[in-house]
Scaffold this active site. Structure first.
Site, short mmCIF file in Angstrom:
data_model
loop_
_atom_site.label_atom_id
_atom_site.label_comp_id
_atom_site.label_asym_id
_atom_site.label_seq_id
_atom_site.Cartn_x
_atom_site.Cartn_y
_atom_site.Cartn_z
N ARG A 151 0.92 -1.14 0.00
CA ARG A 151 0.00 0.00 0.00
C ARG A 151 0.95 1.18 0.00
O ARG A 151 1.76 1.35 0.91
CB ARG A 151 -0.89 -0.01 1.24
N HIS A 153 1.94 6.95 2.10
CA HIS A 153 0.87 7.97 2.07
C HIS A 153 0.60 8.49 3.46
O HIS A 153 1.11 7.95 4.46
CB HIS A 153 -0.41 7.38 1.47
N HIS A 211 -2.87 10.76 5.72
CA HIS A 211 -4.25 11.25 5.60
C HIS A 211 -4.60 12.11 6.81
O HIS A 211 -3.88 12.13 7.81
CB HIS A 211 -5.26 10.13 5.43
N GLU A 269 -5.75 6.41 11.73
CA GLU A 269 -5.98 5.06 11.20
C GLU A 269 -5.67 4.00 12.25
O GLU A 269 -4.58 3.98 12.81
CB GLU A 269 -5.07 4.86 9.98
N HIS A 307 3.14 6.77 6.15
CA HIS A 307 3.44 5.37 6.45
C HIS A 307 3.28 4.52 5.20
O HIS A 307 2.67 4.98 4.22
CB HIS A 307 2.53 4.85 7.57
N GLU A 334 -10.94 6.25 1.20
CA GLU A 334 -9.66 5.60 0.96
C GLU A 334 -9.04 6.01 -0.39
O GLU A 334 -7.83 5.94 -0.58
CB GLU A 334 -9.87 4.08 1.03
N HIS A 348 -26.41 -4.31 25.61
CA HIS A 348 -25.55 -3.26 26.18
C HIS A 348 -25.60 -2.04 25.28
O HIS A 348 -26.18 -2.08 24.17
CB HIS A 348 -24.10 -3.75 26.27
N HIS A 402 -22.96 1.73 24.51
CA HIS A 402 -21.69 2.40 24.82
C HIS A 402 -21.99 3.87 25.13
O HIS A 402 -22.39 4.62 24.24
CB HIS A 402 -20.72 2.25 23.65
N GLU A 456 -20.42 2.81 17.94
CA GLU A 456 -19.67 1.56 17.75
C GLU A 456 -19.66 1.19 16.28
O GLU A 456 -20.70 1.16 15.63
CB GLU A 456 -20.34 0.43 18.56
N HIS A 486 -28.12 -2.62 22.04
CA HIS A 486 -28.05 -3.71 21.07
C HIS A 486 -27.45 -4.95 21.74
O HIS A 486 -26.85 -4.85 22.80
CB HIS A 486 -27.20 -3.30 19.86
#
Ligand SMILES: *[C@@H]1O[C@H](CO)[C@@H](O)[C@H](O)[C@H]1NC(C)=O
Ligand SMILES: *[C@@H]1O[C@H](CO)[C@@H](O)[C@H](O)[C@H]1NC(C)=O
Ligand SMILES: *[C@@H]1O[C@H](CO)[C@@H](O)[C@H](O)[C@H]1NC(C)=O
Ligand SMILES: *[C@@H]1O[C@H](CO)[C@@H](O)[C@H](O)[C@H]1NC(C)=O
Ligand SMILES: *[C@@H]1O[C@H](CO)[C@@H](O)[C@H](O)[C@H]1NC(C)=O
Length: 462
Positions: free
Chosen positions: A168, A171, A173, A177, A216, A238, A352, A354, A359, A398
């Site tokens: 890859r 690059h 951004h 990530e 990276h 991407e 549960h 968050h 999520e 959920h």
């Protein structure tokens, strides 16, 4: 209308039109594209013929005649003609419809009786994402982002494959990530703004993180690699990253020459297009050969961009296992908290939510289903399989139930400084019994059975 009667109608249409217009009824003449105004509305001479309802052949699957509010999982995968029926609600469906989708989305075709109203769409199968194929068979990448899943505003994801030796491209951004290696292994390297260097080899089950703006690269080792990338922006694309080739292609050559202190001719052979995913010289086996050390030093271990999550044993619970990686042990990824959850057949990631984050979930193995409950009054049940993305907004409750006969494995990713959840069972067990009793009308026996320990994954019958 059945397919047969629809087909018959279409077959008769040309003759019918000719009769209306008084045109010759020769079958060989091709009817015009449009009919005529005579077809508008009621006609006393042309009444539709009605008959009895044709038989539709089907058999119901186990659980389909049960009380809809039980919401049992209906396995339509091998059903010849799955029907939108649950107990006394719904009716048969002669089509048109897409049987492939209906067979793997029984909770869409015949939702539990407890589903209600409209929630966000909490599912994106990467199988519906347009794949980007790398040059020279070097790999591919497909993504989920806000274009495909409009409610997934806080995170986006990419599933990427690199063949042995493939890269890859170098690059950076704007987004941060976070990555989980799904298969194989790769070498990752980066340089931060202090000129400190980083290089490491990671394999299936390991995690890496690159902060915004830190350039990276990723190169597959001998067995090739597949990995999942999660970004902290739902709008991440991407295809829109800052590539090394493009910064060279879009800077005046005289400026590049001045900047790097070399003649313009140094750039005679730069690629004339981006490379993105491409074949490379296989990385030397000994990582030391690529360990660039400079006066700036290496990125200190406590700030390392890799975390060897594969070496962390899973914490066993009743219905499966859980392991967590969050900034408490992987500090550089300061807002990424994740859990890999394994749910044995019959088991379920408990109900549960968050409290601090949405999520973003990716299904790695097996199949399961989840009901997203959102205030007020709305709930939708979704069926997921390996390769699907799920998204549950902050504080929306959920569960994820294993609906298959093998282990279900998924990764939950949060934007949070610590992996936390509120579990329904623990909450109610830890609330004064009288309050729960007055509210939910539960018996003393039921109240006594509630467990104050967070379960993560409960066991159960398939
Ligand atoms: C990677 O995928 C291959 C092909 O499915 C499989 O044989 C292998 O076990 C996988 N490796 C890991 C580490 O999951
Ligand atoms: C690279 O070299 C530095 C400095 O000698 C050392 O601390 C680090 O462990 C090396 N890294 C790798 C991946 O070998
Ligand atoms: C973490 O992410 C959430 C959600 O995107 C954001 O609101 C919060 O500011 C972030 N926190 C840090 C410390 O970056
Ligand atoms: C339930 O428990 C409460 C408190 O201990 C008690 O007062 C009540 O009589 C019990 N109810 C029944 C039906 O046993
Ligand atoms: C509560 O759950 C914990 C963890 O699963 C378990 O060890 C314990 O036995 C349970 N307690 C009761 C009273 O069921």
């Amino acid at each position: 209308m059945s397919f047969q009667s629809l087909a018959r109608g279409l077959f008769l249409l040309p003759a019918f039109l000719s009769a209306v217009e008084g045109a010759p009824t020769k079958r060989s003449t091709n009817p015009p594209l449009r009919g005529s105004e005579a077809l508008v509305g009621y006609s006393s001479t042309e009444k539709i013929a009605t008959g009895t309802k044709p038989d539709i052949e089907y058999s119901l699957v186990p659980g389909q005649t049960a009380n809809p509010d039980l919401g049992l999982y209906l396995d339509f995968e091998n059903a010849d003609n799955p029907q939108p029926i649950r107990g006394g609600i719904g009716s048969d469906d002669p089509g048109p419809r897409n049987y492939w989708y209906d067979r793997i989305n029984s909770d869409k075709l015949a939702p539990p009786g407890t589903d209600n109203g409209l929630t966000i769409n909490a599912q994106w199968p990467l199988g519906l994402s347009h794949n980007r194929l790398g040059i020279d068979n070097a790999g591919w990448a497909r993504q989920e982002n806000i274009e495909l899943m409009p409610a997934a505003t806080e995170m986006a994801g990419v599933d990427m494959r690199l063949e042995p030796g493939a890269y890859r491209e170098l690059h950076w951004h704007v987004a941060a990530e976070w990555s989980l290696v799904l298969n194989g292994s790769c070498r990752i390297q980066a340089v931060n703004e202090n000129g400190e260097t980083f290089i490491d080899d990671v394999s299936a089950g390991d995690v890496w993180f690159f902060p915004p703006g830190v350039p990276h690269s990723i190169q597959a080792l001998d067995e090739g690699v597949e990995f999942l990338l999660v970004f902290d922006q739902g709008s991440f694309d991407e295809d829109n990253t800052f590539l090394a080739t493009e910064v060279f292609l879009h800077t005046p050559l005289s400026v590049l020459a001045k900047d790097l202190g070399v003649p313009v001719s140094a750039f005679d052979n730069i690629p004339d297009d981006e490379l993105y995913i491409f074949q490379g010289t296989p990385a030397p086996e000994d990582i030391e050969e690529q360990n660039v050390t400079t006066a700036s030093g290496v990125i200190p271990r406590t700030q390392s961009y890799s975390y060897h999550f594969s070496e962390q044993p899973a914490h066993e619970v009743a219905g499966g296992s859980v392991k967590i990686v969050d900034p408490l042990t992987f500090p550089i990824a300061s807002n990424f908290s994740a859990a890999i959850v394994t749910v044995h057949p019959g088991g379920m990631r408990e109900i549960h939510w968050h409290p601090t984050s949405d999520e973003w979930t990716f299904f790695i193995e097996g199949q399961g289903r989840a009901t997203l409950f959102t205030a007020v009054d709305s709930a939708t049940t979704f069926d997921y399989r390996a390769g699907d993305v799920a998204y549950f907004p902050q504080s929306n409750s959920h569960y994820i139930e294993n609906t298959g006969d093998s282990d279900l494995v998924f990764v939950e990713v949060l934007q949070a400084t610590e992996f936390t959840d509120m579990a329904l069972g623990q909450w109610l067990a830890s609330t004064p019994k009288q309050i729960v009793k007055d509210t939910l009308h539960l018996s003393n026996e039921t109240l006594a059975a509630l467990n104050t320990t967070k379960q993560y994954v409960v066991s159960g019958k398939t």
